[in-house]
Enzyme design. Structure first.
Site, PDB file in Angstrom:
ATOM      1  N   PRO A  10       0.917  -1.098   0.080  1.00  0.00           N
ATOM      2  CG  PRO A  10       0.203  -0.936   2.227  1.00  0.00           C
ATOM      3  CD  PRO A  10       0.764  -1.933   1.276  1.00  0.00           C
ATOM      4  CB  CYS A  36       1.357   5.122   8.825  1.00  0.00           C
ATOM      5  SG  CYS A  36       1.413   6.571   8.038  1.00  0.00           S
ATOM      6  CB  ALA A  64      -0.395   6.971   1.450  1.00  0.00           C
ATOM      7  CB  ALA A 115       7.081  -0.174  -0.551  1.00  0.00           C
ATOM      8  NE  ARG A 116      11.567   2.930   0.443  1.00  0.00           N
ATOM      9  CZ  ARG A 116      12.627   3.457   1.399  1.00  0.00           C
ATOM     10  NH1 ARG A 116      13.319   4.448   1.256  1.00  0.00           N
ATOM     11  NH2 ARG A 116      12.881   2.511   2.431  1.00  0.00           N
ATOM     12  CB  SER A 131       7.555  -4.351   3.780  1.00  0.00           C
ATOM     13  OG  SER A 131       7.445  -2.955   3.314  1.00  0.00           O
TER      14      SER A 131
END
Length: 340
Positions: free
Chosen positions: A26, A110, A28, A235-236, A211
């Site tokens: 996920p 987060c 954002a 992610a990145r 992650s």
């Protein structure tokens, strides 16, 4: 008051876990429907939505429905929720189940200040009893095994929560856990502690996803081999190169990934633009792609100038002209030596 939510096509009976099934994390502001579809075309096995506020969903806050837009080809899909109140998280999952969504994730990692101020995200790691109450409320609404939990090591090094929290979430009925092995205070600084993943794996009987610091498929395979986790989320790595999923598949087969060149880069950008134009309302696709394209070319000479030029583009014709001018100046040798 009944809520109007986007409907979700039939979800699969089980989620795929394993080294050959990489997930899209996920993200954002980024993992919207067009980006998820793009990543799936490159091989993402599961995608997770952007964070959705449980309160925002209950009160029909503007923008919430957009985060939940999906299609049959956008499956399997996990909805990531955030919030700190059991009643709202349980209600959110119930509403989403009624709309057809079947898999959920609670963000307890987060570290963005506005999320922490709500007692949500990584702030939940400092209130374990409440975190478990939220988890139980979600699991009661979703069913055992249908909720995962995204964790960090703790708020800071002085307040670790593992393995205790992970084991208690497993006992509560969690389907899987995801660990970004940094503290919330670290943010994305320093180095992800992959050894923390390796220490947690033998303590669990449910899948643990990794992650953190997975910038390339080579990083992903190295993490799998060093830690023994059941799978991972890019992610990145995906944010800067959606083809990381194709590279991952190649490495799993024992093949060398095909180097990214100017032709492949242009095809990826044009495909993302096409998906954005199809699924983003109004001119939102144009504004979004003006910020997305520079990520894909960030390592190439002239990327900053392209970013500035794209910011002046007011229509798709101008975007196409700027891209043609930039990419035509990047021969395949240059692209291979500088990209990703």
């Amino acid at each position: 008051m009944s809520l109007s939510l986007p409907s979700c096509p039939a979800n699969p009976a089980a989620l795929p876990f394993g080294r050959e099934f990489p997930w899209l994390a996920p993200l954002a502001g980024y993992s919207d429907l067009p980006f998820r579809l793009l990543c799936r075309e490159y091989g993402a096995a599961v995608c997770v939505t952007e964070m959705v506020s449980a309160k925002g969903l209950a009160y029909q806050s503007p923008g919430t429905n957009e985060l939940l837009q999906t299609l049959p080809e956008d499956q399997p899909l996990v909805v990531q929720l955030f919030g700190a109140e059991p009643v709202f998280l349980g209600r959110a999952v119930t509403l989403l189940r009624e709309a057809g969504f079947g898999w959920f994730d609670l963000n307890m990692g987060c570290s963005v200040p506005k999320v922490l101020r709500q007692g949500a995200g990584a702030a939940m790691l400092d209130h374990v009893d409440n975190a478990l109450a939220v988890a139980r409320a979600m699991l009661a609404a979703a069913g055992p095994g249908r909720v995962g939990f995204k964790l960090r090591l703790g708020l800071d090094a002085a307040r670790p929560v593992l393995p205790d929290l992970a084991l208690r979430l497993e006992d509560a009925g969690a389907g899987w856990l995801t660990l970004h092995p940094r503290t919330a205070r670290q943010g994305f600084g320093g180095t992800a502690d992959w050894e923390a993943l390796a220490r947690l794996v033998p303590r669990l009987s449910i899948p643990l996803l990794a992650s953190g610091d997975l910038f390339s498929a080579a990083d992903g395979l190295a993490c799998l081999e060093r830690t023994g986790v059941a799978g991972l989320m890019y992610a990145r790595g995906a944010l800067h190169n959606p083809a990381v999923f194709a590279d991952h598949a190649a490495l799993c087969r024992g093949c060398v990934p095909k180097p990214q060149d100017a032709v492949g880069l242009k095809a990826m950008i044009l495909r993302h633009i096409a998906l954005a134009r199809r699924h983003c309302p109004g001119r939102a696709a144009l504004w979004k792609m003006r910020s997305v394209v520079p990520r894909y070319v960030r390592a190439l000479p002239g990327a900053r100038a392209l970013r500035q030029e794209l910011c002046r583009c007011e229509d798709w014709e101008a975007v196409a002209a700027a891209l043609d001018k930039f990419l035509d100046g990047c021969d395949s040798g240059t692209a291979q030596s500088h990209l990703f």
